[in-house]
Design a protein around this motif. Structure first.
Motif, PDB file in Angstrom:
ATOM      1  N   ASP A 109      -2.045   0.052  18.789  1.00 52.36           N
ATOM      2  CA  ASP A 109      -3.526   0.377  17.952  1.00 52.36           C
ATOM      3  C   ASP A 109      -4.641   0.870  19.040  1.00 52.36           C
ATOM      4  OD1 ASP A 109      -5.349   0.219  15.375  1.00 52.36           O
ATOM      5  OD2 ASP A 109      -4.968  -1.396  15.158  1.00 52.36           O
TER       6      ASP A 109
ATOM      7  N   GLY B 143       2.381 -12.767  19.984  1.00 51.12           N
ATOM      8  CA  GLY B 143       2.927 -12.181  18.873  1.00 51.12           C
ATOM      9  C   GLY B 143       4.149 -11.979  18.897  1.00 51.12           C
TER      10      GLY B 143
ATOM     11  N   ARG C 214      -4.106  -3.289  22.432  1.00 51.26           N
ATOM     12  CA  ARG C 214      -3.509  -4.120  20.358  1.00 51.26           C
ATOM     13  C   ARG C 214      -2.327  -3.176  20.162  1.00 51.26           C
ATOM     14  NH1 ARG C 214      -9.706  -5.027  20.608  1.00 51.26           N
ATOM     15  NH2 ARG C 214     -10.202  -6.577  20.131  1.00 51.26           N
TER      16      ARG C 214
ATOM     17  N   THR D 112       1.869  -2.725   8.186  1.00 51.18           N
ATOM     18  CA  THR D 112       2.094  -3.385   7.850  1.00 51.18           C
ATOM     19  C   THR D 112       2.778  -4.339   9.249  1.00 51.18           C
ATOM     20  OG1 THR D 112       4.289  -1.788   7.753  1.00 51.18           O
ATOM     21  CG2 THR D 112       2.729  -1.563   5.721  1.00 51.18           C
ATOM     22  N   GLY D 113       3.114  -3.670  10.103  1.00 48.09           N
ATOM     23  CA  GLY D 113       3.314  -4.643  11.450  1.00 48.09           C
ATOM     24  C   GLY D 113       2.338  -5.643  11.558  1.00 48.09           C
ATOM     25  N   ARG D 114       3.472  -6.663  12.253  1.00 48.95           N
ATOM     26  CA  ARG D 114       2.128  -7.474  12.707  1.00 48.95           C
ATOM     27  C   ARG D 114       1.479  -7.606  13.820  1.00 48.95           C
ATOM     28  NH1 ARG D 114       7.503  -9.382  13.664  1.00 48.95           N
ATOM     29  NH2 ARG D 114       7.959 -10.788  15.450  1.00 48.95           N
ATOM     30  N   PRO D 115       0.613  -7.958  14.675  1.00 46.25           N
ATOM     31  CA  PRO D 115      -0.253  -7.124  15.537  1.00 46.25           C
ATOM     32  C   PRO D 115       0.614  -8.198  16.717  1.00 46.25           C
ATOM     33  CG  PRO D 115      -1.749  -9.027  13.619  1.00 46.25           C
ATOM     34  CD  PRO D 115      -0.560  -8.756  13.333  1.00 46.25           C
ATOM     35  N   VAL D 116       0.706  -7.201  17.771  1.00 47.52           N
ATOM     36  CA  VAL D 116       0.493  -7.512  19.269  1.00 47.52           C
ATOM     37  C   VAL D 116      -0.147  -8.193  20.264  1.00 47.52           C
ATOM     38  CG1 VAL D 116       3.265  -8.175  17.929  1.00 47.52           C
ATOM     39  CG2 VAL D 116       2.805  -6.211  19.123  1.00 47.52           C
TER      40      VAL D 116
ATOM     41  N   GLU E 256       9.885  -4.501  12.803  1.00 46.89           N
ATOM     42  CA  GLU E 256      11.535  -5.014  12.639  1.00 46.89           C
ATOM     43  C   GLU E 256      12.078  -4.989  13.520  1.00 46.89           C
ATOM     44  OE1 GLU E 256      12.244  -6.488   9.541  1.00 46.89           O
ATOM     45  OE2 GLU E 256      10.592  -5.927   8.629  1.00 46.89           O
TER      46      GLU E 256
ATOM     47  N   ARG F 201       1.103  -3.092  16.551  1.00 45.71           N
ATOM     48  CA  ARG F 201       1.922  -3.065  15.934  1.00 45.71           C
ATOM     49  C   ARG F 201       3.250  -3.433  16.313  1.00 45.71           C
ATOM     50  NH1 ARG F 201      -1.778  -5.347  11.710  1.00 45.71           N
ATOM     51  NH2 ARG F 201      -4.124  -5.485  12.065  1.00 45.71           N
ATOM     52  N   ARG F 202       3.817  -4.688  16.086  1.00 51.87           N
ATOM     53  CA  ARG F 202       5.227  -4.260  15.424  1.00 51.87           C
ATOM     54  C   ARG F 202       6.111  -4.219  14.766  1.00 51.87           C
ATOM     55  NH1 ARG F 202       9.224  -9.127  18.319  1.00 51.87           N
ATOM     56  NH2 ARG F 202      10.992  -8.676  16.824  1.00 51.87           N
TER      57      ARG F 202
END
Length: 212
Positions: A199, A158, A186, A124-128, A191, A188-189
């Motif tokens: 990843d 990100g 790549r 569910t994290g946003r890609p960074v 909260e 994921r971050r």
């Protein structure tokens, strides 16, 4: 432990002999004014250790130990980078003793639950995009069986402003070839700014191609 042993900072002999072996990261150390030498050995000082304890198959927790240690080792133990073997009273895990005569064991980290687990952040994290600054094995394995590394990462894409953070991530054997300083990965971050999970399945960021 009797009152005199406690006063002098002597470790509990029964705990050192029969306690469950665990891995400890010394978070903080404060030394007292009590210093003594036993049988002309190097001087020892009574210290209070704040330790992050990693028991095999359990979630980590913080505990305190009051114990004498040879003064020559205090700077190293107070560096924030010291790992030690810990003996834990399984019936009362807050009761620990530092076992300086034993190598810190490798332990399996508990997966935990909630929104901050690695699996949840990957889902569910946003890609960074991150750049690996440093990687150091921690002597622990993830629930997947992969070794856990302390990764110092610079988040460069990100985030509103690039920043650096340190995280513990399991690293599969297939990804070890990209575990070098400067590697662009790549991730994921979640909260928080430190909730970063690389990843590995997505592979590294390919280098830019030269213009025509």
């Amino acid at each position: 432990m009797n009152w005199l042993s406690n006063l002098l900072g002597s470790p509990d002999g029964s705990l050192l002999t029969a306690g469950e072996l665990a891995r400890g990261h010394i978070l903080a150390l404060s030394s007292s004014s009590l210093s003594m030498s036993v049988m002309n050995a190097l001087p020892e000082r009574k210290c209070t250790f704040t330790v992050q304890v990693y028991r095999d198959g359990h979630e980590p927790y913080t505990a305190t130990a009051v114990q004498r240690v040879q003064e020559v080792y205090i700077p190293q133990l107070a560096s924030g980078r010291a790992w030690v073997a810990v003996r834990v009273d399984a019936a009362n895990p807050a009761r620990i003793a530092l076992d300086f005569a034993t190598e810190p064991p490798e332990v399996r980290v508990e997966a935990g639950d909630g929104d901050t687990t690695a699996a949840s952040i990957l889902e569910t994290g946003r890609p960074v995009e991150v750049v690996l600054v440093q990687a150091q094995p921690l002597g622990m394995t993830a629930p997947s069986g992969d070794p856990v590394y302390a990764l110092t990462l610079t988040v460069i894409d990100g985030a509103e402003t690039p920043y650096q953070t340190q995280v513990g991530n399991g690293v599969p054997a297939s990804s070890l070839p990209v575990l070098y300083p400067g590697s662009r990965l790549r991730a994921r971050r979640g909260e928080g700014p430190g909730d970063i999970v690389v990843d590995w399945a997505a592979g590294p960021v390919p280098p830019p191609t030269a213009a025509g």
